[in-house]
Each structure stands twice: as structure tokens, then as C-alpha cells.
Scaffold this motif. Structure first.
Motif, PDB file in Angstrom:
ATOM      1  N   MET A   1       0.832  -1.199   0.000  1.00 39.59           N
ATOM      2  CA  MET A   1       0.000   0.000   0.000  1.00 39.59           C
ATOM      3  C   MET A   1       0.872   1.256   0.000  1.00 39.59           C
ATOM      4  N   ASN A   2       0.338   2.315  -0.561  1.00 41.18           N
ATOM      5  CA  ASN A   2       0.903   3.646  -0.419  1.00 41.18           C
ATOM      6  C   ASN A   2       0.168   4.336   0.726  1.00 41.18           C
ATOM      7  N   ILE A   3       0.891   4.665   1.790  1.00 38.07           N
ATOM      8  CA  ILE A   3       0.293   5.181   3.014  1.00 38.07           C
ATOM      9  C   ILE A   3       0.801   6.600   3.249  1.00 38.07           C
ATOM     10  N   LEU A   4      -0.139   7.550   3.365  1.00 36.03           N
ATOM     11  CA  LEU A   4       0.220   8.940   3.614  1.00 36.03           C
ATOM     12  C   LEU A   4      -0.004   9.272   5.084  1.00 36.03           C
ATOM     13  N   PHE A   5       1.049   9.730   5.747  1.00 34.11           N
ATOM     14  CA  PHE A   5       0.951  10.253   7.106  1.00 34.11           C
ATOM     15  C   PHE A   5       0.831  11.771   7.032  1.00 34.11           C
ATOM     16  N   VAL A   6      -0.206  12.316   7.624  1.00 35.15           N
ATOM     17  CA  VAL A   6      -0.328  13.761   7.806  1.00 35.15           C
ATOM     18  C   VAL A   6       0.138  14.037   9.230  1.00 35.15           C
ATOM     19  N   ALA A   7       1.255  14.717   9.365  1.00 33.57           N
ATOM     20  CA  ALA A   7       1.916  14.793  10.671  1.00 33.57           C
ATOM     21  C   ALA A   7       2.652  16.120  10.822  1.00 33.57           C
ATOM     22  N   ASP A   8       3.279  16.276  11.962  1.00 23.73           N
ATOM     23  CA  ASP A   8       4.162  17.413  12.184  1.00 23.73           C
ATOM     24  C   ASP A   8       5.415  17.253  11.318  1.00 23.73           C
ATOM     25  N   MET A  24       5.397   4.170  11.209  1.00 30.44           N
ATOM     26  CA  MET A  24       6.024   4.169   9.887  1.00 30.44           C
ATOM     27  C   MET A  24       6.981   2.996   9.739  1.00 30.44           C
ATOM     28  N   ARG A  25       7.812   2.778  10.758  1.00 29.10           N
ATOM     29  CA  ARG A  25       8.814   1.707  10.688  1.00 29.10           C
ATOM     30  C   ARG A  25       8.160   0.346  10.529  1.00 29.10           C
ATOM     31  N   GLU A  26       7.106   0.099  11.300  1.00 31.69           N
ATOM     32  CA  GLU A  26       6.424  -1.195  11.214  1.00 31.69           C
ATOM     33  C   GLU A  26       5.756  -1.390   9.858  1.00 31.69           C
ATOM     34  N   LEU A  27       5.093  -0.346   9.373  1.00 35.88           N
ATOM     35  CA  LEU A  27       4.409  -0.475   8.084  1.00 35.88           C
ATOM     36  C   LEU A  27       5.408  -0.631   6.945  1.00 35.88           C
ATOM     37  N   GLN A  28       6.533   0.078   7.001  1.00 41.01           N
ATOM     38  CA  GLN A  28       7.565  -0.094   5.976  1.00 41.01           C
ATOM     39  C   GLN A  28       8.122  -1.508   6.004  1.00 41.01           C
ATOM     40  N   THR A  65      20.133  10.626  10.630  1.00 43.44           N
ATOM     41  CA  THR A  65      19.412  10.822   9.371  1.00 43.44           C
ATOM     42  C   THR A  65      18.446   9.654   9.211  1.00 43.44           C
ATOM     43  N   TRP A  66      17.332   9.713   9.938  1.00 40.45           N
ATOM     44  CA  TRP A  66      16.459   8.542  10.065  1.00 40.45           C
ATOM     45  C   TRP A  66      15.570   8.312   8.854  1.00 40.45           C
ATOM     46  N   PHE A  67      15.496   9.332   7.965  1.00 41.45           N
ATOM     47  CA  PHE A  67      14.721   9.117   6.744  1.00 41.45           C
ATOM     48  C   PHE A  67      15.439   9.772   5.579  1.00 41.45           C
ATOM     49  N   GLU A  68      15.166   9.239   4.395  1.00 40.31           N
ATOM     50  CA  GLU A  68      15.628   9.862   3.162  1.00 40.31           C
ATOM     51  C   GLU A  68      14.433  10.044   2.235  1.00 40.31           C
ATOM     52  N   VAL A  69      14.469  11.108   1.457  1.00 39.09           N
ATOM     53  CA  VAL A  69      13.365  11.432   0.558  1.00 39.09           C
ATOM     54  C   VAL A  69      13.663  10.834  -0.807  1.00 39.09           C
ATOM     55  N   ARG A  70      12.736  10.018  -1.279  1.00 42.07           N
ATOM     56  CA  ARG A  70      12.925   9.372  -2.581  1.00 42.07           C
ATOM     57  C   ARG A  70      12.186  10.083  -3.709  1.00 42.07           C
ATOM     58  N   ALA A  71      11.140  10.829  -3.355  1.00 50.07           N
ATOM     59  CA  ALA A  71      10.398  11.587  -4.363  1.00 50.07           C
ATOM     60  C   ALA A  71       9.524  12.594  -3.638  1.00 50.07           C
ATOM     61  N   THR A  72       9.167  13.659  -4.345  1.00 42.49           N
ATOM     62  CA  THR A  72       8.205  14.639  -3.842  1.00 42.49           C
ATOM     63  C   THR A  72       7.171  14.856  -4.932  1.00 42.49           C
ATOM     64  N   GLU A  73       5.910  14.658  -4.593  1.00 43.37           N
ATOM     65  CA  GLU A  73       4.836  14.751  -5.581  1.00 43.37           C
ATOM     66  C   GLU A  73       3.620  15.425  -4.966  1.00 43.37           C
ATOM     67  N   THR A  74       2.832  16.061  -5.810  1.00 46.00           N
ATOM     68  CA  THR A  74       1.513  16.543  -5.410  1.00 46.00           C
ATOM     69  C   THR A  74       0.477  15.612  -6.007  1.00 46.00           C
ATOM     70  N   ARG A  75      -0.300  14.983  -5.123  1.00 50.32           N
ATOM     71  CA  ARG A  75      -1.234  13.947  -5.559  1.00 50.32           C
ATOM     72  C   ARG A  75      -2.585  14.154  -4.904  1.00 50.32           C
ATOM     73  N   ASP A  76      -3.643  13.671  -5.574  1.00 52.45           N
ATOM     74  CA  ASP A  76      -4.952  13.612  -4.932  1.00 52.45           C
ATOM     75  C   ASP A  76      -4.859  12.687  -3.720  1.00 52.45           C
ATOM     76  N   LEU A  77      -5.468  13.088  -2.608  1.00 55.32           N
ATOM     77  CA  LEU A  77      -5.404  12.228  -1.416  1.00 55.32           C
ATOM     78  C   LEU A  77      -6.070  10.888  -1.659  1.00 55.32           C
ATOM     79  N   ARG A  78      -7.054  10.858  -2.540  1.00 56.76           N
ATOM     80  CA  ARG A  78      -7.740   9.593  -2.790  1.00 56.76           C
ATOM     81  C   ARG A  78      -6.845   8.582  -3.512  1.00 56.76           C
ATOM     82  N   ASP A  79      -5.721   9.052  -4.069  1.00 54.70           N
ATOM     83  CA  ASP A  79      -4.824   8.129  -4.759  1.00 54.70           C
ATOM     84  C   ASP A  79      -4.004   7.276  -3.792  1.00 54.70           C
ATOM     85  N   PHE A  80      -3.926   7.683  -2.527  1.00 53.71           N
ATOM     86  CA  PHE A  80      -3.246   6.861  -1.531  1.00 53.71           C
ATOM     87  C   PHE A  80      -4.196   5.769  -1.050  1.00 53.71           C
ATOM     88  N   ASP A  81      -3.614   4.663  -0.628  1.00 51.27           N
ATOM     89  CA  ASP A  81      -4.456   3.562  -0.135  1.00 51.27           C
ATOM     90  C   ASP A  81      -5.103   3.903   1.204  1.00 51.27           C
TER      91      ASP A  81
END
Length: 320
Positions: A1-8, A24-28, A65-81
Motif C-alpha cells: 500500500m501507499n500510506i500517507l501520514f499527515v503529521a508534524d 512508519m517503521r512497522e508499516l515499511q 538521518t532517520w529518513f531519506e526522501v525518494r520523491a516529492t509529488e503533489t497527488r490527490d489524497l484519494r490516490d493513496f491507499d
């Protein structure tokens, strides 16, 4: 799944204790793709669907450096699972507006947890008033006279703002009523702001217990947040000490009563605060304590949550 977190902001995470991080870690680890954005990155323009500027991230396993960015996109929220709303309080006007944007995204087909309407309908302090059999004597009012009458009846009381977090703005007034007038003026601002008043529960000395309910089911351990020194507050943010414990019979009774009601309303994850035998808050915005319970007991709370998310998505097909 593609999972979007809306967070700080990700850069602000303290990963040694952050619950969203371990989600995030568990889902990844299960092969899901992790995306993240902030509420400010969500937009709704005329003629368009609700969209978010999101970063596709990969957790590195490194503390600095606990995360790295692989892409940045603007997407419809409905496109995430699924969209996981994990923005921390305060529940201010901007948080409120964010839930409305997320509700519109739901109407367009997005799946959002916890459900935005349920977040709006369950302010974390007021929500307990729906369940009078589970709480101690409690009053919500703007009137100074009401507060004074409550104090006269119960003697030892707690006063707190409805929009506080982390123990902010909590006062205890004993039977002598010392500083009651000044505290009322500070909190209710001459009748302009509502205040919650509760009878003081001496069981706080044994801890303000965070009882987690995931997918309608209680996690078998709670985190008792024990006040330190001369503090009356057990909140970890106020210096409380977190001690994981098995649920008591009363804790389980409370969780088993609330769980089916709250999951039916779309609240997949809830943190119920219990002092003694009484519920004091029902936290729905971004409940925490996953890491502390896992570290101290071995109970894999992030896995329980990931199981619940996967099961919920499987049982709620997208409707466009």
C-alpha cells in the motif's frame, strides 16, 4: 500500500519515543510505501480534488538521518491507499479546517484514519461527558459561580482548559480554596472561555494510565505516568515517569465498553486516560506511548496497529 501520514514536520520527530515514527517503521517493514506531509501541504482548489504535496520517504535505520526522501509529488489524497492523520494537538482552528479538507477527500474516495468527522466530534476532554458511569464528578462551565459551588461540594479539585495538552494549564485547588479566584480568572478569562473542573483523584499518585484501544480492542498493557516530586501532573511532557503495567480488571472493563462504540465511529486508535477507576480523557488526535509499552513489556504495539490498519483497509473498499 501507499500510506500517507499527515503529521508534524519529520525533522521535529524525537524518534526514540515518537509513536508516529514506529508506526512508519512497522508499516515499511511489511513492504508498504511511506509518504508524509504536513496539514499546510494539503490544498483544495476550485474544480479540483483535495491534493497534498507529499514526500515519499524511506526509513534508513540510522538515528541521525532517520529518513531519506525518494520523491516529492503533489497527488490527490484519494490516490493513496490510506491517509493516517497524526498531527499533534492543539486542536485549534487550523486543525479543525484540516479535518474538513480530509472529510472532502473522503467524499472523493479517500480512506482516512482516524475519521475526520470523528476527530471533530470527540474533543479529547469533553468526549468523556458522554460516558457518565466511567468518570468522576466533572463540570464544564464558563461561570465562576459554578466553579466555586463545585469546589464547595468537592473540596479538592482540578481545573484545566479544554484545549490544553501535555498537562498544560492544569491547576489543583485544595479545601482551603487558596488562589481559586485567581485561577478561575486565568483560565476562564472573565467568562469568555470554558473550563473543565474535576474532583481531585488521589489515585494519581499511582499514575495517570494511558490505555490504548486499537481496532476496538484493548492493548493488554497500559502506561502509568507517575507524577514526580511535588507535581500533581503525570504527563510525560510535565516530567512524569512512564511505567508499563498489565491492564487492571477495571482498565479492561473500561476499554471493552468504549472500544466497540469508538471503532464504529471510525476511531481506529484511541488513548483513554484513567486515574484510579475513572476516565479523565479520551485522546483521538495522535495517541502515543507505543514505544514505552513495547520497550518495557515486549508487547509489539506498532504491529497491533499495523494489523488494524491493514484489516480496516481490506474491509473498506474505495468508492469513487
Amino acid at each position: 500500500m501507499n500510506i500517507l501520514f499527515v503529521a508534524d514536520p519529520l525533522e521535529s520527530f524525537k524518534i526514540y519515543k515518537d509513536t508516529t515514527f514506529v508506526m512508519m517503521r512497522e508499516l515499511q517493514s511489511r513492504g508498504h510505501q511511506i509518504w508524509a506531509c504536513e496539514p499546510a501541504d494539503i490544498r483544495w482548489s476550485r474544480g479540483e480534488r483535495v491534493r497534498g504535496g507529499a514526500r515519499h520517504i524511506h526509513l534508513t535505520g540510522q538515528p541521525d538521518t532517520w529518513f531519506e526522501v525518494r520523491a516529492t509529488e503533489t497527488r490527490d489524497l484519494r490516490d493513496f491507499d490510506v491517509v493516517l492523520m497524526r498531527k499533534d494537538p492543539p486542536f485549534d482552528a487550523e486543525y479543525f479546517y484540516s479535518t474538513h479538507l480530509l472529510s472532502q477527500a473522503e467524499r472523493e474516495g479517500a480512506r482516512v484514519l482516524n475519521k475526520p468527522a470523528a476527530l471533530r466530534d470527540h474533543p479529547e476532554k469533553l468526549a468523556i461527558m458522554e460516558f457518565p458511569d466511567l468518570i468522576g464528578p466533572t463540570l464544564v462551565t464558563r461561570q465562576a459561580a459554578d466553579i466555586r459551588q463545585f469546589h464547595a461540594e468537592h473540596g479538592d479539585i482540578i481545573l484545566k482548559p479544554l484545549d490544553g495538552m501535555g498537562g498544560m494549564g492544569i491547576f489543583r485547588v485544595g479545601r482551603d480554596g487558596l488562589n481559586l479566584g485567581s485561577i478561575i480568572e486565568t483560565l476562564n478569562q472573565n467568562g469568555a472561555v470554558s473550563v473543565m473542573v474535576q474532583r481531585f483523584l488521589p489515585e494519581i499518585a499511582e499514575g495517570d494510565k494511558r490505555v490504548l484501544i486499537i481496532g476496538g480492542q484493548p492493548v493488554p498493557y497500559c502506561l502509568a505516568r507517575i507524577p514526580q516530586g511535588g507535581e500533581v501532573r503525570g504527563n510525560l511532557a510535565a516530567g512524569g515517569k512512564g511505567v508499563a503495567r498489565p491492564l487492571s480488571a477495571r482498565d479492561r472493563e473500561i476499554a471493552e465498553h468504549l472500544g466497540p462504540i469508538l471503532i464504529e465511529r471510525g476511531l481506529l486508535l484511541v488513548g483513554v486516560d484513567v486515574i484510579g477507576d475513572c476516565v479523565t480523557e479520551i485522546n483521538v488526535t495522535s495517541p502515543t506511548c507505543f514505544q514505552e509499552i513495547h520497550d518495557q513489556t515486549g508487547c509489539n504495539v506498532p504491529a497491533l496497529y499495523a494489523d488494524a490498519v491493514e484489516a480496516w483497509v481490506a474491509s473498506h473498499p474505495k468508492v469513487f
